[in-house]
Design an enzyme around this catalytic site. Sequence first.
Site: not given
Length: 265
Positions: A12-13, A44-45, A75-77, A181-183
Amino acid sequence: MEEKRKPIGVFDSGVGGISTLAALMRELPGERFLYLGDMAHAPYGTKTTEEVQQLVRQVVARLEEREIKALVIACNTATGAAAAMLRAEKPYPVIGIEPALKPAEEHWQGGQIRVMATPLTLRQEKFLSLMERFGAHAVPQPCPGLMELVEREDEKGAAEYLENLFRGWDLARVDAVVLGCTHYVFLRPLIRRMLPDRIRITDGNAGTARQLRRVLRERGMLSDGQEGSVEMDTTGDPERDLPVMRRLLERARAIPAGEDEAAGG
Ligand code: DGL
């Protein structure tokens, strides 16, 4: 090394994908996971698709040094920006994550489905086609700045951000909220407390874990080892990042699995 015993790369970012990692470990306790957070380049977003693709290439190259048997884009982005590119290039399975619109839409009761995600996720082709299939009542909600609060473990800042955000919604008309968003999954307990109980909250983590299991089983690549393991790494400063990452993995393992049924993207 025997193919089945090779590790699975996850990235992920930053720390968000650790929420996905916890779901993967729950679903596949016998696997070896290597997690890499691209903390040196987060977020990243708010970048362009091309910038994210470039960063993803670097991160994946670093994971490939460890001979991975599969890759999970937690990460969705990055999934929106680079999953198709990686699938075209890589010999191993690439599993992505996308906003869990379908289970949210199934909960539709005449109101809106709010999709919280990064600005880049919501602009991408992949999301627009998801909207066409399952987004009849979806309202995209970009949340720039929210992932940074999770990275900093700033619960107070996140609570203020979310209060402001929800103030702008007509909550009586919201049926479901998608954590795209995974965050944001780390904020699920907080969001749950802030929203009325009847509003469903979905995320794609459990669906992504099931998708990984399915793909590994189909290809005869499931580990036959008894004991799994996890290693975490960062492109940033290990002394600063690793303690945060370990803390968040503990937290993620304690967060109950989502109410979602979404497939990985
Ligand atoms: N965790 C990432 C996601 O699922 C994005 C956060 C970011 O880097 O902006 O989209």
